[in-house]
Design an enzyme around this catalytic site. Structure first.
Site, PDB file in Angstrom:
ATOM      1  N   CYS A 113      16.456 -12.044  -2.575  1.00  0.00           N
ATOM      2  CA  CYS A 113      15.285 -12.933  -2.660  1.00  0.00           C
ATOM      3  C   CYS A 113      15.672 -14.404  -2.855  1.00  0.00           C
ATOM      4  O   CYS A 113      14.819 -15.286  -2.730  1.00  0.00           O
ATOM      5  CB  CYS A 113      14.344 -12.469  -3.756  1.00  0.00           C
ATOM      6  SG  CYS A 113      13.731 -10.813  -3.445  1.00  0.00           S
ATOM      7  N   HIS A 255       9.832 -18.281  -5.882  1.00  0.00           N
ATOM      8  CA  HIS A 255       9.848 -16.960  -5.263  1.00  0.00           C
ATOM      9  C   HIS A 255       8.634 -16.162  -5.727  1.00  0.00           C
ATOM     10  O   HIS A 255       8.354 -16.078  -6.926  1.00  0.00           O
ATOM     11  CB  HIS A 255      11.141 -16.238  -5.650  1.00  0.00           C
ATOM     12  CG  HIS A 255      11.157 -14.811  -5.225  1.00  0.00           C
ATOM     13  ND1 HIS A 255      10.800 -14.411  -3.956  1.00  0.00           N
ATOM     14  CD2 HIS A 255      11.481 -13.667  -5.895  1.00  0.00           C
ATOM     15  CE1 HIS A 255      10.896 -13.102  -3.870  1.00  0.00           C
ATOM     16  NE2 HIS A 255      11.306 -12.624  -5.028  1.00  0.00           N
ATOM     17  N   ASN A 285       5.767  -9.538  -2.237  1.00  0.00           N
ATOM     18  CA  ASN A 285       7.110 -10.105  -2.343  1.00  0.00           C
ATOM     19  C   ASN A 285       7.794  -9.921  -0.983  1.00  0.00           C
ATOM     20  O   ASN A 285       8.090  -8.790  -0.590  1.00  0.00           O
ATOM     21  CB  ASN A 285       7.875  -9.363  -3.454  1.00  0.00           C
ATOM     22  CG  ASN A 285       9.299  -9.865  -3.628  1.00  0.00           C
ATOM     23  OD1 ASN A 285       9.844 -10.534  -2.764  1.00  0.00           O
ATOM     24  ND2 ASN A 285       9.900  -9.520  -4.752  1.00  0.00           N
TER      25      ASN A 285
HETATM   26  O1  UT7 Z   1      12.310 -10.058  -5.802  1.00  0.00           O
HETATM   27  C1  UT7 Z   1      13.395 -10.042  -6.698  1.00  0.00           C
HETATM   28  C2  UT7 Z   1      12.901 -10.230  -8.052  1.00  0.00           C
HETATM   29  N1  UT7 Z   1      11.961  -9.188  -8.371  1.00  0.00           N
HETATM   30  C3  UT7 Z   1      11.214  -9.308  -9.406  1.00  0.00           C
HETATM   31  O2  UT7 Z   1      11.292 -10.346 -10.026  1.00  0.00           O
HETATM   32  C4  UT7 Z   1      10.328  -8.148  -9.823  1.00  0.00           C
HETATM   33  C5  UT7 Z   1      10.250  -8.123 -11.310  1.00  0.00           C
HETATM   34  N2  UT7 Z   1       9.523  -7.029 -11.880  1.00  0.00           N
HETATM   35  C6  UT7 Z   1       8.195  -6.830 -11.769  1.00  0.00           C
HETATM   36  O3  UT7 Z   1       7.507  -7.543 -11.082  1.00  0.00           O
HETATM   37  C7  UT7 Z   1       7.580  -5.751 -12.604  1.00  0.00           C
HETATM   38  O4  UT7 Z   1       8.556  -5.272 -13.500  1.00  0.00           O
HETATM   39  C8  UT7 Z   1       7.022  -4.584 -11.784  1.00  0.00           C
HETATM   40  C9  UT7 Z   1       5.756  -5.023 -11.067  1.00  0.00           C
HETATM   41  C10 UT7 Z   1       8.057  -4.069 -10.794  1.00  0.00           C
HETATM   42  C11 UT7 Z   1       6.644  -3.430 -12.722  1.00  0.00           C
HETATM   43  O5  UT7 Z   1       5.732  -3.886 -13.688  1.00  0.00           O
HETATM   44  P1  UT7 Z   1       5.980  -3.599 -15.237  1.00  0.00           P
HETATM   45  O6  UT7 Z   1       4.782  -4.070 -15.923  1.00  0.00           O
HETATM   46  O7  UT7 Z   1       7.300  -4.178 -15.589  1.00  0.00           O
HETATM   47  O8  UT7 Z   1       6.009  -2.030 -15.286  1.00  0.00           O
HETATM   48  P2  UT7 Z   1       7.211  -1.051 -15.655  1.00  0.00           P
HETATM   49  O9  UT7 Z   1       8.230  -1.012 -14.565  1.00  0.00           O
HETATM   50  O10 UT7 Z   1       7.689  -1.329 -17.029  1.00  0.00           O
HETATM   51  O11 UT7 Z   1       6.425   0.296 -15.638  1.00  0.00           O
HETATM   52  C12 UT7 Z   1       5.348   0.551 -16.525  1.00  0.00           C
HETATM   53  C13 UT7 Z   1       4.648   1.829 -16.076  1.00  0.00           C
HETATM   54  C14 UT7 Z   1       5.611   2.960 -15.770  1.00  0.00           C
HETATM   55  O12 UT7 Z   1       5.031   4.173 -16.228  1.00  0.00           O
HETATM   56  P3  UT7 Z   1       5.504   4.825 -17.603  1.00  0.00           P
HETATM   57  O13 UT7 Z   1       6.979   5.075 -17.433  1.00  0.00           O
HETATM   58  O14 UT7 Z   1       5.206   3.800 -18.655  1.00  0.00           O
HETATM   59  O15 UT7 Z   1       4.682   6.056 -17.656  1.00  0.00           O
HETATM   60  C15 UT7 Z   1       5.665   2.974 -14.274  1.00  0.00           C
HETATM   61  O16 UT7 Z   1       5.966   4.244 -13.749  1.00  0.00           O
HETATM   62  O17 UT7 Z   1       3.936   1.555 -14.882  1.00  0.00           O
HETATM   63  C16 UT7 Z   1       4.257   2.574 -13.928  1.00  0.00           C
HETATM   64  N3  UT7 Z   1       4.136   2.032 -12.581  1.00  0.00           N
HETATM   65  C17 UT7 Z   1       2.996   2.117 -11.873  1.00  0.00           C
HETATM   66  N4  UT7 Z   1       1.788   2.659 -12.147  1.00  0.00           N
HETATM   67  C18 UT7 Z   1       0.839   2.585 -11.215  1.00  0.00           C
HETATM   68  C19 UT7 Z   1       5.065   1.359 -11.843  1.00  0.00           C
HETATM   69  N5  UT7 Z   1       4.540   1.032 -10.649  1.00  0.00           N
HETATM   70  C20 UT7 Z   1       3.263   1.504 -10.636  1.00  0.00           C
HETATM   71  C21 UT7 Z   1       2.224   1.438  -9.696  1.00  0.00           C
HETATM   72  N6  UT7 Z   1       1.034   2.003 -10.021  1.00  0.00           N
HETATM   73  N7  UT7 Z   1       2.352   0.872  -8.483  1.00  0.00           N
END
Ligand code: UT7
Length: 334
Positions: A113, A255, A285
Site C-alpha cells: 500500500c 492511504h 482499500n
Molecule cells: O492497507 C495496508 C494497511 N492496512 C490497514 O491499515 C488495515 C488496518 N486494520 C483495519 O482496518 C482493521 O483492523 C480491520 C477493519 C481489518 C478490522 O477491524 P478491527 O476493529 O480491528 O477488528 P478485529 O480484526 O480486531 O476483529 C474484531 C472482530 C473479530 O471477531 P472476534 O474474534 O472478536 O469474535 C473478527 O472476526 O470482528 C470480526 N470481523 C468481522 N465481523 C463482521 C472481522 N471482519 C469482520 C466483518 N464482519 N467483515
C-alpha cells in the site's frame, strides 16, 4: 548543480465498472453493512471482472494521466503493484507497450500500500539522474484476485483500481514539485501483511500440493496501530522538512485503509479530521492505487485546490511507509 525536481503535471484514475456493495457481500459472507460501515467507513468497492488484469487498469489510468498532462508520451514508466499480471516478468513493460511508448524503461515497484510513494521516489530519481525528462508513475492493484473468498476481514476492505501521475523535470520552486520525500521499512513485520506462498520461500508446488496458503492475509489490529503512528509521524516529518508546521498543512491525502485510521492519524497530529480527504467509502482499500485515486477524487471535487500545502502519506506491507510534501499544482484530473 541543483538536481532537477520532479513536477506533477497530470493525474488520471480508473475504476473497473462492477460495484460490490456491503449489502451484496453480506449475502455471501458472515458480515453486515452495519459492521463494515461502522468499523471501516467503507460502503462499496469496485471489482475487476475475471479476465481483467492489473495492466488493464494501469493502462486506463495511464492514458488519462497523459491526457491530463497534455502530452502524447513519456520517457519511462514506473508501476507500483502487489498484484502484477504474472510473477514474471514485471507488468510495467506490458503497460508501456500497450500505451504505445515503444522501448522506454519500465519496471515495477513492490511496497504494497506504500507502493505509490516508493514509485514517486523512483520516478523522481530517474528525472534527477537525467535518465528521463518525463515519467508515468502508476499505482494499480487487483486485490480481488488474491483474497480468500471466505475471509470476511479482507473481502470487506479491499477493492480494485488504478491511479497515475505524469512527472516532468522542472524546478523545485514550481507548484507541483515533489518536495521532501520520506520512506521507511521494517522487515521484522513481514508476516503482518502477506501472501505466504508463491515465492521462493514456499514455491507454487507447495500450493498445488495443498501445503501452503496462497491468499493475502493481514493482522488487522496490529497493522491498524502501526499505520496510524507511521503515517502521522512521516507526514509531520516531511512537513517539517518542507518548512511547514503540522498545523500549516492544508490537506493530507493518506492511504485509504479505514476511516478510523484517518481519524486517529488526524488526532495524533492534532489536526482537524476535515483536512484528510476521504475516498474509501466509495472504493475501499485499493492498495497501491489508493493515494492517486484519493488525489484524483479530492482534486475533482475541489477539496484539494491549487496552492494547497499538501502531504501524501501511506503505510503498507513490508512493513513500509512514506510521505511526500508538495504545493498542489493546477492540474485537471481525468
Ligand atoms: O492497507 C495496508 C494497511 N492496512 C490497514 O491499515 C488495515 C488496518 N486494520 C483495519 O482496518 C482493521 O483492523 C480491520 C477493519 C481489518 C478490522 O477491524 P478491527 O476493529 O480491528 O477488528 P478485529 O480484526 O480486531 O476483529 C474484531 C472482530 C473479530 O471477531 P472476534 O474474534 O472478536 O469474535 C473478527 O472476526 O470482528 C470480526 N470481523 C468481522 N465481523 C463482521 C472481522 N471482519 C469482520 C466483518 N464482519 N467483515
Amino acid at each position: 548543480m541543483s538536481p532537477r525536481a520532479a513536477v506533477l503535471a497530470g493525474l488520471g484514475s480508473w475504476l473497473p465498472p462492477r460495484v460490490v456493495t456491503n449489502e451484496e457481500l453480506s449475502r455471501e459472507l458472515d458480515t453486515t453493512d452495519a459492521w463494515i460501515t461502522s468499523r471501516t467507513g467503507i460502503r462499496r468497492r469496485h471489482v475487476a471482472e475475471p479476465g481483467t488484469a492489473t495492466s488493464g487498469l494501469a493502462v486506463e489510468a495511464g492514458l488519462r494521466a497523459l491526457k491530463s498532462a497534455g502530452v502524447p508520451d513519456v520517457d519511462a514508466v514506473v508501476l507500483a503493484t502487489t498484484t502484477p499480471d504474472r510473477p514474471c516478468p514485471a507488468t510495467a513493460p506490458a503497460v508501456a507497450a500497450e500505451l504505445g511508448l515503444g522501448t522506454v524503461p519500465a519496471f515495477d515497484v513492490g511496497a504494497v500500500c506504500t507502493g505509490f510513494l516508493y514509485a514517486l521516489a523512483a520516478g523522481s530519481g530517474l528525472l534527477a539522474a537525467e535518465c528521463a525528462d518525463s515519467v508515468l508513475v502508476i499505482g494499480a492493484d487487483t486485490f480481488s484476485g488474491i483474497l480468500d473468498p471466505a475471509d470476511r476481514s479482507t473481502r470487506a476492505i479491499f477493492g480494485d483500481g488504478a491511479g497515475a501521475v505524469v512527472l516532468r523535470a522542472g524546478d523545485s520552486t514550481e507548484p507541483g514539485a515533489l518536495g521532501p520525500l520520506l520512506l521507511g521499512s521494517d522487515g521484522t513485520g513481514e508476516d503482518l501483511i502477506t501472501v505466504r506462498s508463491g515465492g521462493s520461500r514456499a514455491p507454487v508446488r507447495a500450493v498445488t500440493a495443498g501445503e501452503a496458503d496462497p491468499y493475502f492475509r493481514m493482522a488487522g489490529r496490529t497493522v491498524f496501530r502501526a499505520a496510524v503512528e507511521r503515517m502521522a509521524d512521516a507526514a509531520t516529518e516531511v512537513a517539517r522538512r518542507a518548512g511547514w508546521s503540522a498545523r500549516g498543512i492544508d490537506r493530507i491525502v493518506a492511504h485509504q485503509a479505514n476511516l478510523r485510521i484517518l481519524h486517529a492519524t488526524a488526532d495524533r497530529m492534532r489536526l482537524p479530521r476535515s483536512r484528510f480527504p476521504v475516498h474509501l467509502d466509495a472504493v475501499g482499500n485499493t492498495a497501491a492505487a489508493s493515494v492517486p485515486l484519493a488525489l484524483a477524487h479530492a482534486a475533482g471535487t475541489g477539496e484539494l485546490l491549487p496552492g494547497h500545502r499538501t502531504v501524501l502519506t501511506a503505510f503498507g506491507g513490508g512493513l513500509t511507509w512514506g510521505a511526500c510534501a508538495l504545493r498542489w499544482p493546477a492540474v485537471t484530473p481525468l
